[in-house]
Design a protein around this motif. Structure first.
Motif, PDB file in Angstrom:
ATOM      1  N   SER A 334       0.875  -1.171   0.000  1.00 31.93           N
ATOM      2  CA  SER A 334       0.000   0.000   0.000  1.00 31.93           C
ATOM      3  C   SER A 334       0.911   1.219   0.000  1.00 31.93           C
ATOM      4  CB  SER A 334      -0.909   0.009   1.232  1.00 31.93           C
ATOM      5  OG  SER A 334      -1.842  -1.049   1.168  1.00 31.93           O
ATOM      6  N   ILE A 335       0.617   2.157  -0.884  1.00 31.12           N
ATOM      7  CA  ILE A 335       1.503   3.307  -1.062  1.00 31.12           C
ATOM      8  C   ILE A 335       0.693   4.586  -0.922  1.00 31.12           C
ATOM      9  CG2 ILE A 335       3.164   4.431  -2.594  1.00 31.12           C
ATOM     10  CD1 ILE A 335       3.397   1.706  -4.055  1.00 31.12           C
ATOM     11  N   GLU A 336       1.115   5.433   0.006  1.00 29.74           N
ATOM     12  CA  GLU A 336       0.511   6.751   0.172  1.00 29.74           C
ATOM     13  C   GLU A 336       1.591   7.805   0.015  1.00 29.74           C
ATOM     14  OE1 GLU A 336      -2.044   7.536   3.435  1.00 29.74           O
ATOM     15  OE2 GLU A 336      -2.818   5.494   3.548  1.00 29.74           O
ATOM     16  N   SER A 337       1.162   9.000  -0.336  1.00 29.88           N
ATOM     17  CA  SER A 337       2.101  10.115  -0.410  1.00 29.88           C
ATOM     18  C   SER A 337       1.501  11.305   0.306  1.00 29.88           C
ATOM     19  CB  SER A 337       2.403  10.485  -1.865  1.00 29.88           C
ATOM     20  OG  SER A 337       1.252  11.038  -2.492  1.00 29.88           O
ATOM     21  N   LYS A 338       2.367  12.154   0.788  1.00 30.37           N
ATOM     22  CA  LYS A 338       1.939  13.416   1.398  1.00 30.37           C
ATOM     23  C   LYS A 338       2.655  14.536   0.666  1.00 30.37           C
ATOM     24  CE  LYS A 338       0.884  11.566   5.978  1.00 30.37           C
ATOM     25  NZ  LYS A 338      -0.558  11.666   5.782  1.00 30.37           N
ATOM     26  N   PRO A 339       1.904  15.364  -0.088  1.00 30.44           N
ATOM     27  CA  PRO A 339       0.460  15.296  -0.324  1.00 30.44           C
ATOM     28  C   PRO A 339       0.089  14.145  -1.256  1.00 30.44           C
ATOM     29  CG  PRO A 339       1.428  17.000  -1.671  1.00 30.44           C
ATOM     30  CD  PRO A 339       2.544  16.493  -0.793  1.00 30.44           C
ATOM     31  N   GLY A 340      -1.215  13.810  -1.303  1.00 34.32           N
ATOM     32  CA  GLY A 340      -1.690  12.720  -2.143  1.00 34.32           C
ATOM     33  C   GLY A 340      -1.761  13.111  -3.611  1.00 34.32           C
ATOM     34  N   GLY A 341      -2.171  12.132  -4.429  1.00 32.77           N
ATOM     35  CA  GLY A 341      -2.340  12.384  -5.860  1.00 32.77           C
ATOM     36  C   GLY A 341      -1.083  12.288  -6.668  1.00 32.77           C
ATOM     37  N   ALA A 342      -0.019  11.702  -6.122  1.00 31.57           N
ATOM     38  CA  ALA A 342       1.230  11.558  -6.874  1.00 31.57           C
ATOM     39  C   ALA A 342       1.140  10.328  -7.766  1.00 31.57           C
ATOM     40  CB  ALA A 342       2.416  11.429  -5.926  1.00 31.57           C
ATOM     41  N   GLU A 343       1.662  10.429  -8.991  1.00 32.89           N
ATOM     42  CA  GLU A 343       1.709   9.270  -9.870  1.00 32.89           C
ATOM     43  C   GLU A 343       2.899   8.400  -9.469  1.00 32.89           C
ATOM     44  OE1 GLU A 343       1.224   7.996 -14.539  1.00 32.89           O
ATOM     45  OE2 GLU A 343       1.548  10.102 -14.017  1.00 32.89           O
ATOM     46  N   VAL A 344       2.639   7.095  -9.372  1.00 33.26           N
ATOM     47  CA  VAL A 344       3.648   6.151  -8.898  1.00 33.26           C
ATOM     48  C   VAL A 344       4.118   5.285 -10.058  1.00 33.26           C
ATOM     49  CG1 VAL A 344       4.148   4.303  -7.262  1.00 33.26           C
ATOM     50  CG2 VAL A 344       2.548   6.117  -6.636  1.00 33.26           C
ATOM     51  N   ARG A 381      13.934   3.116  -3.177  1.00 36.33           N
ATOM     52  CA  ARG A 381      14.287   1.723  -3.463  1.00 36.33           C
ATOM     53  C   ARG A 381      13.580   0.806  -2.461  1.00 36.33           C
ATOM     54  NH1 ARG A 381      17.854  -0.088  -6.884  1.00 36.33           N
ATOM     55  NH2 ARG A 381      18.825   1.976  -7.079  1.00 36.33           N
ATOM     56  N   LEU A 382      12.788  -0.127  -2.981  1.00 40.25           N
ATOM     57  CA  LEU A 382      11.993  -1.001  -2.129  1.00 40.25           C
ATOM     58  C   LEU A 382      12.873  -1.911  -1.276  1.00 40.25           C
ATOM     59  CD1 LEU A 382       9.123  -2.064  -4.560  1.00 40.25           C
ATOM     60  CD2 LEU A 382       8.910  -0.626  -2.527  1.00 40.25           C
ATOM     61  N   LYS A 383      12.416  -2.116  -0.046  1.00 39.96           N
ATOM     62  CA  LYS A 383      13.083  -3.052   0.859  1.00 39.96           C
ATOM     63  C   LYS A 383      12.205  -4.285   1.050  1.00 39.96           C
ATOM     64  CE  LYS A 383      15.044   0.839   3.475  1.00 39.96           C
ATOM     65  NZ  LYS A 383      14.230   1.889   2.837  1.00 39.96           N
ATOM     66  N   ALA A 384      12.820  -5.366   1.453  1.00 40.08           N
ATOM     67  CA  ALA A 384      12.091  -6.625   1.611  1.00 40.08           C
ATOM     68  C   ALA A 384      10.971  -6.504   2.631  1.00 40.08           C
ATOM     69  CB  ALA A 384      13.061  -7.741   2.013  1.00 40.08           C
ATOM     70  N   LYS A 387       5.787  -2.766   3.415  1.00 41.52           N
ATOM     71  CA  LYS A 387       4.408  -3.223   3.267  1.00 41.52           C
ATOM     72  C   LYS A 387       3.471  -2.031   3.102  1.00 41.52           C
ATOM     73  CE  LYS A 387       0.852  -6.093   5.414  1.00 41.52           C
ATOM     74  NZ  LYS A 387       0.476  -6.917   6.594  1.00 41.52           N
ATOM     75  N   ASP A 388       3.457  -1.148   4.095  1.00 44.61           N
ATOM     76  CA  ASP A 388       2.636   0.062   4.034  1.00 44.61           C
ATOM     77  C   ASP A 388       3.573   1.263   3.991  1.00 44.61           C
ATOM     78  OD1 ASP A 388       0.097  -1.271   4.255  1.00 44.61           O
ATOM     79  OD2 ASP A 388       0.567  -1.619   6.358  1.00 44.61           O
ATOM     80  N   LEU A 389       3.642   1.894   2.845  1.00 44.70           N
ATOM     81  CA  LEU A 389       4.576   2.999   2.649  1.00 44.70           C
ATOM     82  C   LEU A 389       3.845   4.334   2.662  1.00 44.70           C
ATOM     83  CD1 LEU A 389       6.852   1.658  -0.237  1.00 44.70           C
ATOM     84  CD2 LEU A 389       7.478   1.922   2.153  1.00 44.70           C
ATOM     85  N   THR A 390       4.413   5.301   3.381  1.00 41.92           N
ATOM     86  CA  THR A 390       3.956   6.684   3.323  1.00 41.92           C
ATOM     87  C   THR A 390       5.173   7.532   3.002  1.00 41.92           C
ATOM     88  OG1 THR A 390       2.191   6.295   4.941  1.00 41.92           O
ATOM     89  CG2 THR A 390       2.847   8.584   4.540  1.00 41.92           C
ATOM     90  N   LEU A 391       5.172   8.130   1.824  1.00 47.79           N
ATOM     91  CA  LEU A 391       6.333   8.866   1.336  1.00 47.79           C
ATOM     92  C   LEU A 391       5.975  10.352   1.226  1.00 47.79           C
ATOM     93  CD1 LEU A 391       7.360   6.355  -1.456  1.00 47.79           C
ATOM     94  CD2 LEU A 391       8.308   6.533   0.850  1.00 47.79           C
ATOM     95  N   ARG A 392       6.875  11.201   1.721  1.00 45.45           N
ATOM     96  CA  ARG A 392       6.622  12.642   1.728  1.00 45.45           C
ATOM     97  C   ARG A 392       7.359  13.306   0.566  1.00 45.45           C
ATOM     98  NH1 ARG A 392       4.446  15.982   5.261  1.00 45.45           N
ATOM     99  NH2 ARG A 392       4.340  14.326   6.824  1.00 45.45           N
ATOM    100  N   LEU A 393       6.615  14.083  -0.207  1.00 43.19           N
ATOM    101  CA  LEU A 393       7.184  14.804  -1.341  1.00 43.19           C
ATOM    102  C   LEU A 393       7.557  16.224  -0.922  1.00 43.19           C
ATOM    103  CD1 LEU A 393       4.602  13.724  -4.065  1.00 43.19           C
ATOM    104  CD2 LEU A 393       6.881  12.803  -3.718  1.00 43.19           C
ATOM    105  N   GLN A 394       8.667  16.695  -1.429  1.00 44.54           N
ATOM    106  CA  GLN A 394       9.121  18.047  -1.135  1.00 44.54           C
ATOM    107  C   GLN A 394       8.694  18.988  -2.254  1.00 44.54           C
ATOM    108  OE1 GLN A 394      10.570  18.937   1.709  1.00 44.54           O
ATOM    109  NE2 GLN A 394      10.441  16.797   2.389  1.00 44.54           N
ATOM    110  N   PRO A 395       8.149  20.161  -1.895  1.00 40.78           N
ATOM    111  CA  PRO A 395       7.791  21.127  -2.942  1.00 40.78           C
ATOM    112  C   PRO A 395       9.020  21.515  -3.765  1.00 40.78           C
ATOM    113  CG  PRO A 395       6.846  21.762  -0.828  1.00 40.78           C
ATOM    114  CD  PRO A 395       7.811  20.646  -0.541  1.00 40.78           C
ATOM    115  N   ALA A 396       8.843  21.621  -5.055  1.00 44.52           N
ATOM    116  CA  ALA A 396       9.948  21.998  -5.938  1.00 44.52           C
ATOM    117  C   ALA A 396      10.166  23.510  -5.885  1.00 44.52           C
ATOM    118  CB  ALA A 396       9.636  21.572  -7.363  1.00 44.52           C
ATOM    119  N   PRO A 397      11.407  23.982  -6.080  1.00 51.72           N
ATOM    120  CA  PRO A 397      11.636  25.421  -6.167  1.00 51.72           C
ATOM    121  C   PRO A 397      10.864  25.996  -7.357  1.00 51.72           C
ATOM    122  CG  PRO A 397      13.711  24.211  -5.990  1.00 51.72           C
ATOM    123  CD  PRO A 397      12.642  23.200  -6.247  1.00 51.72           C
ATOM    124  N   PHE A 398      10.606  27.302  -7.286  1.00 50.65           N
ATOM    125  CA  PHE A 398       9.949  27.951  -8.414  1.00 50.65           C
ATOM    126  C   PHE A 398      10.625  29.291  -8.670  1.00 50.65           C
ATOM    127  CE2 PHE A 398       7.750  29.192  -4.570  1.00 50.65           C
ATOM    128  CZ  PHE A 398       7.460  30.538  -4.721  1.00 50.65           C
TER     129      PHE A 398
END
Length: 483
Positions: A334-344, A381-384, A387-398
């Motif tokens: 199961s993969i979540e991101s903060k914020p949501g809506g990221a293409e995986v 990189r996936l680890k063995a 199982k339940d991943l929550t990954l945080r995205l950093q805002p890009a510079p503008f």
């Protein structure tokens, strides 16, 4: 039955998902496994033997078909005062037809779903089964982007019996192949035709042989060429024209051939086209490329040698089978991101957008990449043990364009100098930042830059008044009064 049941077998009924010609589908819960299910029952009072045969056939075929893009059957049974029922996987989402009604799909979304549909249909045909009712209504699109083929009620195969002859054609007219309408025996080409019509509808929202009535539609399918939208690209028209040829022998030989041509003609970014082609290649069936011939005749070897050869050959076959046909290891993520809506993307293949629930990862899957507009791509990189991943995205510079009137103002970002106006200034994506312009003889100007909100172009700086000039005017005013 006037009221919906509260239970079916051991399952607790939670509500009604829908009704059709064959019966009703209920939303239910398994009290032991605590999971949601869909239960399909034959409509009460339906004594038609053909309808019951279709229901039985759907249960048998669904149980034989173990595929991630086909609805899974968990149980079958018969309930008192209700009749036979089929317990299936519940897919939270919408039908493909409902998705199409919201408007034509972009090329990327349609390609991802079509590859899944093609994989499911290939698995059906590999069992020697014709679905015979491929259409958007018979696909479910889950919220995480997975597609599921369902409804095998009129499917036909060598080992599934035959329907009675009361209905010569049992599919949906708009998706029927011309050879079937002409009375010929259905073949896998007819299912491929229906999938082609579905693909056309996904991309355009239209049917290529639409008529004002069922009769007019059937006539156009058999006799008329397809009708393209006014702005239909010539490359797509060429691909669909071949796939919708009246002669099955002139169409694409198989679904992968059609999809490869379609992916080349669709307006896709090069990296997305490459990802879809890679996904399609990973689902293509393995074909034998040669024949192994071993002479074990009496003239060639002695009986004792034949015995040893036989044992050796058997071990070799078992060894090759283990190497080439052993099931790939798989796990569920199961993969979540903060914020949501990221293409995986998993090793370059799109899995959909977060949140993703219960994604089956097969083989040596290694690298996740998450992409979301205005955020920096994240590579993981996936680890063995994952199982339940929550990954945080950093805002890009503008970037912001900084100009002033007059020009030449010093630029400060969070107190640090960054040259003079005019200039392009990069703003860090994380947090808020203060921009300040200073020019001798002018009042300083400051603002908090925001993404997608341009600064005034130019910033008009206000002149600074002469020191003490205001106090002099006030003294002069009172002096005049008291004189």
């Amino acid at each position: 039955m006037s009221l919906d049941p509260s239970t079916i077998g051991r399952f607790k009924v939670l509500g009604t998902l829908g009704s059709g010609a064959m019966g009703t589908v209920y939303l239910a819960e398994d009290p032991l496994l605590k999971r949601a299910l869909a239960i399909k029952v034959v409509r009460e009072g339906t004594g038609d033997a053909e309808v019951l045969l279709r229901f039985k056939r759907e249960a048998e075929i669904s149980a034989r078909l173990n595929h991630p893009n086909a609805i899974t059957v968990f149980d079958v049974g018969e309930a008192p005062d209700l009749g036979p029922y089929l317990v299936m996987e519940y897919v939270e989402g919408e039908s493909l037809s409902d998705r199409i009604r919201r408007g034509p799909m972009d090329a990327d979304e349609a390609a991802g779903l079509l590859i899944q549909a093609a994989d499911a249909l290939a698995a059906v045909h590999a069992l020697g089964i014709l679905h015979r009712d491929i259409k958007p209504d018979n696909f479910m699109v889950a919220k995480d982007g997975r597609l599921k083929l369902m409804d095998f009620g009129i499917a036909r195969g060598d080992q599934t019996g035959r329907l009675t002859t009361t209905s010569t054609f049992l599919g949906t007219p708009a998706y029927a192949a011309p050879e079937v309408l002409n009375g010929e025996k259905a073949t896998p080409a007819a299912d491929r035709w229906a999938l082609t019509i579905t693909a056309f509808e996904m991309l355009t929202g239209l049917l290529p042989f639409a008529g004002d009535s069922v009769g007019a539609t059937l006539y156009r399918i058999v006799h008329d060429p397809p009708v393209w939208p006014q702005d239909f690209p010539p490359g797509l028209a060429e691909v669909f024209g071949k796939a919708l040829d009246k002669d099955p022998q002139k169409r694409f030989a198989d679904i992968p051939s059609f999809l490869v041509a379609l992916l080349e003609a669709l307006p896709l970014a090069p990296e997305r086209r490459a990802a879809h082609l890679a996904q399609l290649a990973s689902t293509a069936p393995v074909k034998a490329t040669g024949t192994l011939r071993i002479d074990l005749s009496a003239k060639a070897v002695s009986p004792r040698s034949r015995w040893f050869w036989g044992i050796g050959l058997l071990l070799a076959i078992l060894g090759l089978g283990f190497l080439f046909f052993r099931p790939e290891p798989s796990r569920v993520l199961s993969i979540e991101s903060k914020p949501g809506g990221a293409e995986v993307f998993l090793d370059g293949t799109s899995l959909g957008r977060t949140p993703l629930r219960q994604v089956v990862v097969k083989g040596k899957a290694d690298l996740l990449r998450l992409e979301k507009p205005d955020h920096q791509p994240l590579v993981y990189r996936l680890k063995a043990e994952d199982k339940d991943l929550t990954l945080r995205l950093q805002p890009a510079p503008f970037q912001v364009q900084v100009a002033s009137e007059p020009a030449g103002a010093a630029i400060f970002l969070d107190g640090e100098p960054h040259g003079k106006t005019p200039a392009a200034l990069e703003i860090p994506g994380e947090g808020s930042h203060q921009l300040r312009l200073e020019l001798e003889g002018y009042l300083p100007w400051s603002a908090i830059p925001e993404r997608h909100k341009p600064l005034p172009d130019p910033v008009h700086l206000q002149k600074r008044g002469k020191k003490g000039s205001g106090d002099g005017k006030i003294r002069k005013f009172f002096k005049g009064i008291f004189q």
